[in-house]
Scaffold this motif. Structure first.
Motif, short mmCIF file in Angstrom:
data_model
loop_
_atom_site.label_atom_id
_atom_site.label_comp_id
_atom_site.label_asym_id
_atom_site.label_seq_id
_atom_site.Cartn_x
_atom_site.Cartn_y
_atom_site.Cartn_z
N THR A 163 -45.18 -16.81 3.49
CA THR A 163 -44.11 -15.97 4.02
C THR A 163 -43.19 -15.60 2.86
O THR A 163 -42.92 -16.41 1.98
N VAL A 164 -42.73 -14.36 2.83
CA VAL A 164 -41.82 -13.91 1.77
C VAL A 164 -40.47 -14.59 1.98
O VAL A 164 -39.83 -14.42 3.01
N VAL A 165 -40.06 -15.36 0.97
CA VAL A 165 -38.79 -16.09 1.04
C VAL A 165 -37.67 -15.24 0.47
O VAL A 165 -36.58 -15.14 1.04
N GLN A 166 -37.94 -14.60 -0.67
CA GLN A 166 -36.89 -13.83 -1.37
C GLN A 166 -37.51 -12.58 -1.96
O GLN A 166 -38.62 -12.61 -2.50
N VAL A 167 -36.77 -11.48 -1.89
CA VAL A 167 -37.20 -10.22 -2.50
C VAL A 167 -36.42 -10.07 -3.80
O VAL A 167 -35.20 -9.96 -3.80
N MET A 168 -37.13 -10.11 -4.92
CA MET A 168 -36.48 -9.96 -6.22
C MET A 168 -36.28 -8.49 -6.60
O MET A 168 -35.33 -8.14 -7.27
N GLN A 169 -37.23 -7.67 -6.16
CA GLN A 169 -37.13 -6.23 -6.41
C GLN A 169 -37.85 -5.51 -5.26
O GLN A 169 -39.00 -5.83 -4.95
N LYS A 170 -37.18 -4.56 -4.65
CA LYS A 170 -37.77 -3.82 -3.53
C LYS A 170 -38.89 -2.91 -4.04
O LYS A 170 -38.86 -2.45 -5.18
N GLY A 171 -39.85 -2.66 -3.17
CA GLY A 171 -40.95 -1.76 -3.51
C GLY A 171 -40.80 -0.43 -2.81
O GLY A 171 -39.92 -0.24 -1.96
N TYR A 172 -41.70 0.50 -3.16
CA TYR A 172 -41.63 1.84 -2.55
C TYR A 172 -43.03 2.37 -2.28
O TYR A 172 -43.97 2.10 -3.04
N ILE A 173 -43.13 3.14 -1.20
CA ILE A 173 -44.38 3.78 -0.80
C ILE A 173 -44.15 5.28 -0.76
O ILE A 173 -43.14 5.75 -0.23
N LEU A 174 -45.08 6.03 -1.32
CA LEU A 174 -45.03 7.49 -1.27
C LEU A 174 -46.24 7.96 -0.47
O LEU A 174 -47.39 7.78 -0.89
N ASN A 175 -45.99 8.54 0.69
CA ASN A 175 -47.07 9.05 1.55
C ASN A 175 -48.19 8.03 1.75
O ASN A 175 -49.36 8.30 1.49
N ASP A 176 -47.85 6.84 2.19
CA ASP A 176 -48.80 5.76 2.46
C ASP A 176 -49.49 5.22 1.21
O ASP A 176 -50.53 4.58 1.31
N ARG A 177 -48.97 5.47 0.05
CA ARG A 177 -49.51 4.94 -1.20
C ARG A 177 -48.41 4.16 -1.90
O ARG A 177 -47.31 4.69 -2.11
N VAL A 178 -48.72 2.94 -2.28
CA VAL A 178 -47.72 2.10 -2.93
C VAL A 178 -47.49 2.63 -4.35
O VAL A 178 -48.43 2.72 -5.15
N ILE A 179 -46.24 2.99 -4.65
CA ILE A 179 -45.93 3.42 -6.01
C ILE A 179 -45.28 2.29 -6.80
O ILE A 179 -45.29 2.31 -8.04
N ARG A 180 -44.73 1.30 -6.09
CA ARG A 180 -44.25 0.08 -6.72
C ARG A 180 -44.24 -1.03 -5.68
O ARG A 180 -43.57 -0.90 -4.66
N PRO A 181 -45.00 -2.11 -5.93
CA PRO A 181 -44.98 -3.21 -4.95
C PRO A 181 -43.66 -3.96 -5.03
O PRO A 181 -42.99 -3.97 -6.06
N ALA A 182 -43.30 -4.60 -3.94
CA ALA A 182 -42.08 -5.43 -3.91
C ALA A 182 -42.38 -6.73 -4.66
O ALA A 182 -43.42 -7.35 -4.47
N LEU A 183 -41.46 -7.14 -5.55
CA LEU A 183 -41.59 -8.40 -6.27
C LEU A 183 -40.94 -9.48 -5.42
O LEU A 183 -39.75 -9.38 -5.10
N VAL A 184 -41.73 -10.50 -5.03
CA VAL A 184 -41.24 -11.48 -4.06
C VAL A 184 -41.59 -12.92 -4.48
O VAL A 184 -42.46 -13.13 -5.30
N SER A 185 -40.85 -13.85 -3.89
CA SER A 185 -41.25 -15.26 -3.98
C SER A 185 -41.77 -15.64 -2.60
O SER A 185 -41.28 -15.18 -1.57
N VAL A 186 -42.83 -16.47 -2.59
CA VAL A 186 -43.55 -16.76 -1.37
C VAL A 186 -43.50 -18.26 -1.09
O VAL A 186 -43.54 -19.08 -2.02
N SER A 187 -43.42 -18.62 0.18
CA SER A 187 -43.40 -20.04 0.56
C SER A 187 -44.81 -20.60 0.40
O SER A 187 -45.80 -19.93 0.68
N LYS A 188 -44.87 -21.84 -0.08
CA LYS A 188 -46.19 -22.47 -0.24
C LYS A 188 -46.40 -23.49 0.84
O LYS A 188 -45.47 -23.96 1.49
N ALA A 189 -47.67 -23.84 1.00
CA ALA A 189 -48.04 -24.81 2.05
C ALA A 189 -47.54 -26.20 1.65
O ALA A 189 -47.51 -26.55 0.48
N LYS A 190 -47.14 -26.99 2.64
CA LYS A 190 -46.61 -28.32 2.36
C LYS A 190 -47.73 -29.30 2.16
O LYS A 190 -48.78 -29.22 2.68
#
Length: 190
Positions: A163-190
């Motif tokens: 699960t995305v815990v924190q968004v470090m940088q937002k991403g953007y989509i242009l006409n259903d095509r990712v032009i920049r993915p969101a930079l995120v930190s993700v929760s790991k399994a315990k």
């Protein structure tokens, strides 16, 4: 024995009539020669064929020239499309640039003035993005999607794994095509 000629039942009897002669009479002025149509000479046929060939050759040359002109025009159109593809987008961004320059030109601005100016400028930019179908990727709390997000690190969290815990940088989509993915930190399994 006398020579008598009897009509052959297999061959029809030929009689030539004109409008004034009766059905059984043969007109003396009528000849039994078939009408001869004048056949064109070989020279005339050759001249006609040469003219037809020249006409077809000229039509072919015109069609070839038209095709070449269309190809050149299409090539110029494609070049211009690549060269000026973002012209409309650029034109829409100019007011945003003007707003930023105007904010920097103010000498005695307060923090509140800067903040309100930045909010208005962000609103202008958001409007431009919406007009050109550029959408924001802000996945905080969502399930990690490698097609939209780029995981920078994994952290311990009370959230479900991946699960995305924190968004470090937002991403953007242009006409259903990712032009920049969101930079995120993700929760790991315990």
């Amino acid at each position: 024995m006398a020579d008598t000629q009897q009509p052959n039942p297999d061959q029809p009897e030929l009689t030539v009539t004109t409008g004034q002669a009766s059905a059984g009479e043969v007109n003396e002025n009528t000849t039994a020669e078939p009408a001869v149509e004048t056949m064109p000479g070989l020279e005339q046929l050759l001249k006609k064929a040469e003219l037809d060939a020249q006409e077809h050759h000229d039509a072919w040359l015109r069609a070839k020239a038209d095709a070449e002109n269309i190809r050149k025009r299409a090539q110029v159109d494609v070049t211009n499309a690549h060269k000026y593809a973002i012209e409309n987008f650029s034109t829409e961004l100019l007011p945003v640039m003007d707003s930023l320059e105007a904010a920097l030109a103010v000498e005695n601005a307060t923090v509140e003035n800067f903040k309100s100016g930045m909010e208005l400028t962000l609103k202008q930019l958001t409007t431009v993005f919406e007009r050109f179908n550029i959408k924001l990727i802000n996945p905080a709390g969502e399930k990690f999607d490698p097609h939209l997000h780029q995981a920078m690190c994994m952290v311990d969290s009370s959230l479900a794994p991946n699960t995305v815990v924190q968004v470090m940088q937002k991403g953007y989509i242009l006409n259903d095509r990712v032009i920049r993915p969101a930079l995120v930190s993700v929760s790991k399994a315990k």
